[in-house]
Scaffold this motif. Structure first.
Motif, short mmCIF file in Angstrom:
data_model
loop_
_atom_site.label_atom_id
_atom_site.label_comp_id
_atom_site.label_asym_id
_atom_site.label_seq_id
_atom_site.Cartn_x
_atom_site.Cartn_y
_atom_site.Cartn_z
N UNK A 245 0.86 -1.18 0.00
CA UNK A 245 0.00 0.00 0.00
C UNK A 245 0.89 1.23 0.00
N UNK A 246 0.33 2.36 -0.38
CA UNK A 246 1.12 3.60 -0.26
C UNK A 246 0.70 4.33 1.01
N UNK A 247 1.68 4.88 1.69
CA UNK A 247 1.45 5.63 2.92
C UNK A 247 2.46 6.77 2.94
N UNK A 248 1.95 7.98 3.02
CA UNK A 248 2.81 9.17 2.88
C UNK A 248 3.59 9.10 1.57
N UNK A 249 2.92 8.54 0.53
CA UNK A 249 3.47 8.42 -0.82
C UNK A 249 4.72 7.54 -0.88
N UNK A 250 4.84 6.61 0.06
CA UNK A 250 5.88 5.58 0.04
C UNK A 250 5.17 4.22 -0.03
N UNK A 251 5.60 3.36 -0.95
CA UNK A 251 4.98 2.03 -1.09
C UNK A 251 5.61 1.11 -0.05
N UNK A 252 4.77 0.51 0.79
CA UNK A 252 5.26 -0.31 1.88
C UNK A 252 4.33 -1.50 2.09
N UNK A 253 4.73 -2.39 2.99
CA UNK A 253 3.97 -3.61 3.27
C UNK A 253 3.31 -3.45 4.63
N UNK A 254 1.99 -3.59 4.65
CA UNK A 254 1.26 -3.47 5.92
C UNK A 254 0.17 -4.53 6.00
N UNK A 255 -0.17 -4.89 7.22
CA UNK A 255 -1.18 -5.91 7.45
C UNK A 255 -2.56 -5.42 7.01
N UNK A 256 -3.32 -6.32 6.46
CA UNK A 256 -4.65 -6.00 5.94
C UNK A 256 -5.59 -5.56 7.04
N UNK A 257 -6.38 -4.54 6.77
CA UNK A 257 -7.51 -4.21 7.63
C UNK A 257 -8.67 -3.74 6.74
N UNK A 258 -9.86 -3.68 7.36
CA UNK A 258 -11.07 -3.43 6.57
C UNK A 258 -11.41 -1.95 6.42
N UNK A 259 -10.52 -1.07 6.84
CA UNK A 259 -10.83 0.35 6.74
C UNK A 259 -10.87 0.78 5.28
N UNK A 260 -11.70 1.76 4.99
CA UNK A 260 -11.82 2.24 3.61
C UNK A 260 -10.53 2.88 3.12
N UNK A 261 -9.78 3.53 4.02
CA UNK A 261 -8.52 4.14 3.63
C UNK A 261 -7.50 3.08 3.22
N UNK A 262 -7.41 2.01 4.01
CA UNK A 262 -6.47 0.94 3.67
C UNK A 262 -6.83 0.31 2.32
N UNK A 263 -8.12 0.02 2.13
CA UNK A 263 -8.55 -0.61 0.88
C UNK A 263 -8.22 0.26 -0.33
N UNK A 264 -8.38 1.58 -0.17
CA UNK A 264 -8.06 2.49 -1.28
C UNK A 264 -6.55 2.59 -1.50
N UNK A 265 -5.79 2.70 -0.40
CA UNK A 265 -4.34 2.85 -0.53
C UNK A 265 -3.66 1.59 -1.07
N UNK A 266 -4.27 0.42 -0.88
CA UNK A 266 -3.65 -0.83 -1.31
C UNK A 266 -4.20 -1.32 -2.65
N UNK A 267 -5.00 -0.52 -3.31
CA UNK A 267 -5.57 -0.89 -4.62
C UNK A 267 -4.80 -0.17 -5.72
N UNK A 268 -4.35 -0.95 -6.70
CA UNK A 268 -3.56 -0.40 -7.80
C UNK A 268 -4.10 -0.96 -9.13
N UNK A 269 -3.83 -0.23 -10.20
CA UNK A 269 -4.17 -0.70 -11.53
C UNK A 269 -2.87 -0.93 -12.30
N UNK A 270 -2.72 -2.13 -12.85
CA UNK A 270 -1.56 -2.45 -13.65
C UNK A 270 -1.85 -2.05 -15.08
N UNK A 271 -1.21 -1.00 -15.53
CA UNK A 271 -1.48 -0.42 -16.85
C UNK A 271 -0.27 -0.59 -17.74
#
Length: 275
Positions: A245-271
């Protein structure tokens, strides 16, 4: 001769100067005797009652004790746990919580966690994602909640930045290759031959050293995003339940949680690759 004096009347002491003896209450002996008899009667009654209650309690306890395998009417019975462990889930979201130490501070002799094979079907959790292509693909990774920002190499680490110029496009383009540790997952390489791997929970580019730890750190399994149906979440193969997920615009590894912010920060599109 001894002079006999008649006893003056006792009902008129104020007239003849005689007063009754008040040093002992009349009938004292009879009172003590009656009190003793009453006390003995009370003690005897109390003793008889105690013996009777003890016998009756013993009989009732023996009669009311249920058998070891019987159920007392009117009480709720709970089944005895079987002692078997719960079944393992299909993804890291239902596995045991991994150690809190950083990935590269773990003991080398400690067995690596089992990588997840497929996502869980729980509501709000990552779902099945498309299989990676068999051929090498150049791609860029775009944020879902910051669509103008992409994974971008900067000082050896992966940040989330806007694209500025051709050099920025090259640093935001990666080669998707067959994963180093699991054929159903992803590995990403840079143009100069380095691989993206997590270390101290931060995504960075490093040269492969051939170790089992490196190959697992550089492998990520695609999961469907609960935030967006056309997005992908990337789960660590050796830290099941941990996603990029990105946090403070740094891509890092964090444990999953159900918060809407986490779900948005950990969602990416492979283009398609920007360069």
């Amino acid at each position: 001769m001894r002079e006999n004096k008649s006893r003056p009347p006792q009902d008129q002491p104020w007239e003849n100067g005689w007063a009754p003896d008040t040093s002992r209450a009349p009938g004292t002996r009879r009172l003590w005797l009656a009190g003793g008899m009453a006390l003995a009667t009370i003690i005897a009654c109390a003793t008889a009652i105690a013996i009777s209650e003890r016998d009756s309690d013993g009989d009732s306890a023996a009669a009311s004790t249920p058998a070891a395998d019987s159920t007392v009417p009117g009480l709720i019975s709970f089944a005895t746990p079987s002692g078997t462990a719960p079944p393992n889930g299909k993804s890291g979201l239902s596995t045991k919580k991994p150690t809190t130490e950083a990935p590269h501070q773990q003991n080398a002799s400690k067995p690596e966690p089992v990588p997840s094979k497929s996502p869980s079907g729980d509501a709000g959790s990552p779902t099945k994602a498309p299989k990676p292509p068999a051929t090498t693909t150049w791609l860029s990774v775009r944020s879902v909640n910051y669509p103008d920002r992409y994974w971008h190499m900067s000082d050896g680490m992966v940040g989330l930045d806007q694209v500025r110029g051709s050099e920025s496009r090259e640093d935001s383009t990666f080669k998707q290759v067959k994963s180093l540790a699991n054929s159903s997952c992803y590995s990403f390489a840079t143009r100069d031959g380095q691989y993206l791997r997590h270390r101290n929970f931060v995504l960075r580019a490093e040269r492969a050293d051939g170790s089992a730890l490196f190959t697992q750190d550089a492998t990520f399994c695609p999961r469907g995003s609960a935030h967006s149906s056309d997005a992908t979440m990337l789960e660590s193969v050796n830290y099941p339940g941990y996603f990029l997920r990105h946090k403070n615009f740094v891509v890092r590894l964090e444990r999953y949680d159900h918060s809407s912010l986490y779900l948005a920060d950990s969602s990416f599109r492979l283009v398609n690759g920007l360069a």
